[in-house]
Design a protein around this motif. Structure first.
Motif, short mmCIF file in Angstrom:
data_model
loop_
_atom_site.label_atom_id
_atom_site.label_comp_id
_atom_site.label_asym_id
_atom_site.label_seq_id
_atom_site.Cartn_x
_atom_site.Cartn_y
_atom_site.Cartn_z
N THR A 1 3.19 -2.29 -4.18
CA THR A 1 3.85 -1.20 -4.89
C THR A 1 3.45 -1.26 -6.36
O THR A 1 3.00 -2.31 -6.85
CB THR A 1 5.38 -1.32 -4.78
OG1 THR A 1 5.78 -2.57 -5.38
CG2 THR A 1 5.83 -1.29 -3.33
N ASP A 2 3.63 -0.17 -7.08
CA ASP A 2 3.28 -0.20 -8.50
C ASP A 2 4.18 -1.19 -9.24
O ASP A 2 3.75 -1.84 -10.20
CB ASP A 2 3.37 1.19 -9.11
CG ASP A 2 4.79 1.70 -9.25
OD1 ASP A 2 5.55 1.61 -8.27
OD2 ASP A 2 5.15 2.22 -10.33
N ASN B 1 -2.50 0.81 -3.46
CA ASN B 1 -1.07 1.11 -3.33
C ASN B 1 -0.58 0.65 -1.97
O ASN B 1 -1.35 0.56 -1.01
CB ASN B 1 -0.82 2.60 -3.53
CG ASN B 1 -1.05 3.03 -4.96
OD1 ASN B 1 -0.82 2.27 -5.89
ND2 ASN B 1 -1.51 4.26 -5.15
N ILE B 2 0.71 0.38 -1.88
CA ILE B 2 1.27 -0.24 -0.69
C ILE B 2 1.01 0.60 0.56
O ILE B 2 1.12 1.83 0.54
CB ILE B 2 2.80 -0.48 -0.85
CG1 ILE B 2 3.32 -1.36 0.26
CG2 ILE B 2 3.54 0.83 -0.95
CD1 ILE B 2 2.79 -2.76 0.26
N GLU B 3 0.62 -0.09 1.61
CA GLU B 3 0.47 0.53 2.93
C GLU B 3 1.75 0.25 3.71
O GLU B 3 2.15 -0.89 3.86
CB GLU B 3 -0.72 -0.08 3.67
CG GLU B 3 -2.06 0.19 3.03
CD GLU B 3 -2.61 1.56 3.37
OE1 GLU B 3 -2.03 2.21 4.24
OE2 GLU B 3 -3.62 1.95 2.77
N SER B 4 2.40 1.30 4.20
CA SER B 4 3.63 1.09 4.95
C SER B 4 3.39 1.24 6.44
O SER B 4 3.67 0.33 7.22
CB SER B 4 4.71 2.08 4.49
OG SER B 4 5.03 1.86 3.13
N VAL B 5 2.84 2.37 6.83
CA VAL B 5 2.66 2.66 8.25
C VAL B 5 1.57 1.79 8.87
O VAL B 5 1.73 1.26 9.98
CB VAL B 5 2.35 4.16 8.46
CG1 VAL B 5 2.12 4.45 9.93
CG2 VAL B 5 3.48 5.02 7.92
N SER B 6 0.47 1.61 8.16
CA SER B 6 -0.70 0.94 8.74
C SER B 6 -0.89 -0.49 8.26
O SER B 6 -1.96 -1.06 8.43
CB SER B 6 -1.96 1.75 8.43
OG SER B 6 -2.13 1.90 7.03
N THR C 1 12.61 6.50 -6.02
CA THR C 1 11.23 6.11 -5.78
C THR C 1 11.07 5.77 -4.31
O THR C 1 11.84 4.98 -3.77
CB THR C 1 10.83 4.89 -6.63
OG1 THR C 1 11.03 5.21 -8.01
CG2 THR C 1 9.38 4.52 -6.39
N SER C 2 10.08 6.40 -3.67
CA SER C 2 9.86 6.18 -2.24
C SER C 2 8.38 5.95 -2.00
O SER C 2 7.66 6.84 -1.56
CB SER C 2 10.36 7.39 -1.45
OG SER C 2 10.27 7.16 -0.06
N PRO C 3 7.90 4.72 -2.28
CA PRO C 3 6.45 4.47 -2.18
C PRO C 3 5.96 4.47 -0.74
O PRO C 3 6.54 3.85 0.14
CB PRO C 3 6.31 3.07 -2.79
CG PRO C 3 7.64 2.44 -2.61
CD PRO C 3 8.64 3.54 -2.70
N PRO D 1 6.52 8.94 -5.94
CA PRO D 1 5.74 7.98 -5.14
C PRO D 1 5.64 6.60 -5.77
O PRO D 1 5.19 5.66 -5.13
CB PRO D 1 4.36 8.63 -5.05
CG PRO D 1 4.25 9.41 -6.31
CD PRO D 1 5.63 9.92 -6.60
N SER D 2 6.05 6.47 -7.04
CA SER D 2 5.95 5.19 -7.73
C SER D 2 7.00 5.12 -8.82
O SER D 2 7.53 6.14 -9.27
CB SER D 2 4.56 5.00 -8.35
OG SER D 2 4.36 5.93 -9.41
N PHE D 3 7.31 3.90 -9.25
CA PHE D 3 8.28 3.75 -10.33
C PHE D 3 7.74 4.29 -11.65
O PHE D 3 8.50 4.80 -12.47
CB PHE D 3 8.68 2.27 -10.48
CG PHE D 3 9.61 1.79 -9.40
CD1 PHE D 3 10.93 2.20 -9.38
CD2 PHE D 3 9.16 0.94 -8.41
CE1 PHE D 3 11.80 1.77 -8.38
CE2 PHE D 3 10.02 0.50 -7.41
CZ PHE D 3 11.35 0.92 -7.39
N TYR D 4 6.44 4.19 -11.85
CA TYR D 4 5.86 4.72 -13.07
C TYR D 4 6.10 6.24 -13.17
O TYR D 4 6.53 6.75 -14.21
CB TYR D 4 4.36 4.43 -13.12
CG TYR D 4 3.65 5.11 -14.26
CD1 TYR D 4 3.71 4.60 -15.55
CD2 TYR D 4 2.93 6.29 -14.06
CE1 TYR D 4 3.08 5.23 -16.61
CE2 TYR D 4 2.29 6.93 -15.12
CZ TYR D 4 2.37 6.39 -16.38
OH TYR D 4 1.76 7.03 -17.44
#
Length: 299
Positions: free
Chosen positions: A102-103, A130-135, A197-199, A226-229
């Protein structure tokens, strides 16, 4: 190519090349003469050659045995040079490490980690995504990702984790409507707009919503970033509020609101596939992170 030769076969042949004697070979290998004779019989059957023949002075190699002797020595030399886990020369380790994070983790964990790894192993290069969630599981299994840094709740089954530290949330806004010395009941904030935020996944539901519902509270989410930034940039341009990780503060343009209670925090973890568990570089990184964050975990 001879397929059925084993390492022990090669070791027996290498000793026989040196001593040219069944009895001396048995002494070197610390086995009986019968064991060496039996091993030689098996090897002869595999290669289709006598390899050693008896003479008045011991065992002499056949012409075929002399032909394959250099290859056997070479194989055994290469085997002896295979490093054990943890014994690699870090100064000569040359590879590319792929990190998914994640950022937040990129800023809090990865940036300083890269600096330390570069000092330990200067030839290592990095790809940070950037973070991979599904894959995540699939890409780790295929070797496309070596390490991931995220919250424990985002790590799928089948992936190993090492807890780095516990993070807590703070409530922030660009609008200084409350004094830092003022303790604000959280229910007073529920009429405000919120940014979450929902990365990697997206959606208008944040990690604090289940906890809020348990307090009989409901908030109005107007932006999912998509990121905290990006969330911080949205906050600076609106009167909205957000819960963000404490390690992202202070942040220019944002002020913290002191609440009477907060949503529960979360564990930040390093995630890795079981296949890299004994990888010397990954092991060094995990140990380095443990040493760096162990004090914060204790507190």
């Amino acid at each position: 190519m001879i397929k059925d030769l084993e390492i022990n076969h090669l070791k027996t042949l290498e000793i026989l090349f040196r001593v040219e004697s069944i009895s001396l070979a048995a002494e070197h290998l610390q086995v009986s003469q019968q064991a060496v004779s039996f091993q030689l019989k098996k090897i002869r059957k595999i290669v289709g050659d006598d390899l050693f023949v008896r003479t008045g002075h011991g065992m002499a190699p056949t012409s075929y045995a002399k032909f394959i002797e250099p290859q056997i020595r070479q194989v055994l030399t290469l085997l002896s040079e295979i490093p054990a886990p943890g014994s690699l020369d870090s100064s000569q380790t040359s590879r590319t490490l792929v990190i998914s994070a994640t950022d937040y983790a990129q800023k809090v964990v990865v940036a300083a980690l890269i600096q330390r790894v570069r000092q330990y192993a200067p030839k290592v290069k990095f790809i940070v995504t950037n973070i991979e969630s599904v894959s995540l599981t699939q890409k780790m299994h295929q070797g496309e990702i070596d390490l991931a840094f995220t919250s424990a709740g985002y790590v799928p089954d089948g992936i190993n984790t090492q807890v780095l530290f516990n993070e807590r949330y703070v409530c922030v806004s660009a609008n200084p409507i409350y004094s830092l010395d003022e303790l604000v009941p959280i229910d007073q904030l529920m009429q405000s707009d919120f940014v979450i935020t929902s990365p990697g996944v997206g959606g208008l539901r944040g990690s604090a919503d289940r906890w809020l519902e348990g307090q009989d509270l409901k908030r109005e989410i107007v932006v999912s970033a998509p990121s905290f930034y990006i969330a911080q940039e949205f906050l600076k341009r609106t009167d909205a509020l957000a819960f963000i990780p404490s390690r992202l503060m202070p942040c220019e343009g944002l002020v913290e609101i002191t609440l009477d209670k907060y949503p529960p925090g979360y564990e930040v973890v390093a995630a890795f596939h079981p296949r890299v568990e004994n990888d010397p570089l990954v092991s060094w990184i995990l140990n380095d992170l443990h040493q760096r964050f162990s004090k914060s975990m204790a507190s």
